[in-house]
Design an enzyme around this catalytic site. Sequence first.
Site, short mmCIF file in Angstrom:
data_model
loop_
_atom_site.label_atom_id
_atom_site.label_comp_id
_atom_site.label_asym_id
_atom_site.label_seq_id
_atom_site.Cartn_x
_atom_site.Cartn_y
_atom_site.Cartn_z
N HIS A 1 4.62 15.20 -5.39
CA HIS A 1 3.54 14.61 -4.59
C HIS A 1 3.16 13.23 -5.15
O HIS A 1 2.98 12.27 -4.42
CB HIS A 1 2.29 15.50 -4.62
CG HIS A 1 2.46 16.86 -4.01
ND1 HIS A 1 2.10 18.03 -4.65
CD2 HIS A 1 2.97 17.25 -2.81
CE1 HIS A 1 2.35 19.06 -3.87
NE2 HIS A 1 2.88 18.62 -2.75
N LYS B 1 -7.30 30.88 3.61
CA LYS B 1 -6.01 30.74 2.94
C LYS B 1 -6.20 30.87 1.43
O LYS B 1 -6.93 30.10 0.82
CB LYS B 1 -5.38 29.38 3.28
CG LYS B 1 -3.92 29.29 2.94
CD LYS B 1 -3.29 28.04 3.54
CE LYS B 1 -1.94 27.77 2.89
NZ LYS B 1 -1.37 26.49 3.34
N ARG C 1 11.80 16.88 1.43
CA ARG C 1 12.75 17.28 0.39
C ARG C 1 14.09 17.70 0.94
O ARG C 1 15.12 17.50 0.33
CB ARG C 1 12.19 18.48 -0.41
CG ARG C 1 11.17 18.11 -1.42
CD ARG C 1 10.38 19.31 -1.86
NE ARG C 1 9.62 19.85 -0.74
CZ ARG C 1 8.72 20.79 -0.83
NH1 ARG C 1 8.48 21.35 -1.99
NH2 ARG C 1 8.06 21.20 0.23
N SER D 1 5.14 23.31 -5.20
CA SER D 1 3.94 24.01 -5.68
C SER D 1 4.22 25.50 -5.79
O SER D 1 3.71 26.18 -6.69
CB SER D 1 2.77 23.78 -4.72
OG SER D 1 2.49 22.41 -4.61
#
Length: 150
Positions: free
Chosen positions: A17, A41, A90, A127
């Site tokens: 990031h 979440k 990515r 992550s």
Amino acid sequence: MKRAIFPGTFDPFTIGHYSIVQRGLCFFDEIVIGIGHNQSKKTLFTIEKRLDIIRQSFKDEKRIKIQSYNSLTVDFALLVDAAFVLRGLRSVGDFEYERTIADSNRKLTGVETVILFTESQYSYISSTVARDLISYGKDISSFLPPNVIL
Ligand code: ADP
């Protein structure tokens, strides 16, 4: 003033990031990093900790602002007066998802999405893997931006 948001969950913010934001500063005068904050979440890191990690990453960078939000991403862009959304890519896995969101954001509001390819040395950084490593008690400092202490 060319302003972009860089939205994400950032659970946690990684060196992948960080690299996208640093490179984004070549194109934008200001980047607002928006931490998506959704009560329903579940995240490993609290919103305060996620903010803290990003603050540590950009201590002396005046052109980076950091905020949390719990609205639609495109509404957050309008709120902070940003005409662009910055995202990182990515793999082909990311591609379809990013394209759908970018198209709908443009249709809804005219906000454009700018996508940067990841630097190849960070393409494996995510992550999700960072959280997995933490759950097995591993050190994730190589996944984090320079000078960040968890
Ligand atoms: P989201 O939940 O919105 O996908 P993330 O925190 O997972 O939020 O990611 C935010 C943005 O950063 C996304 O555009 C994602 O593709 C990008 N990103 C994540 N990891 C990397 C990486 N290693 N290199 C480049 N971009 C990345």
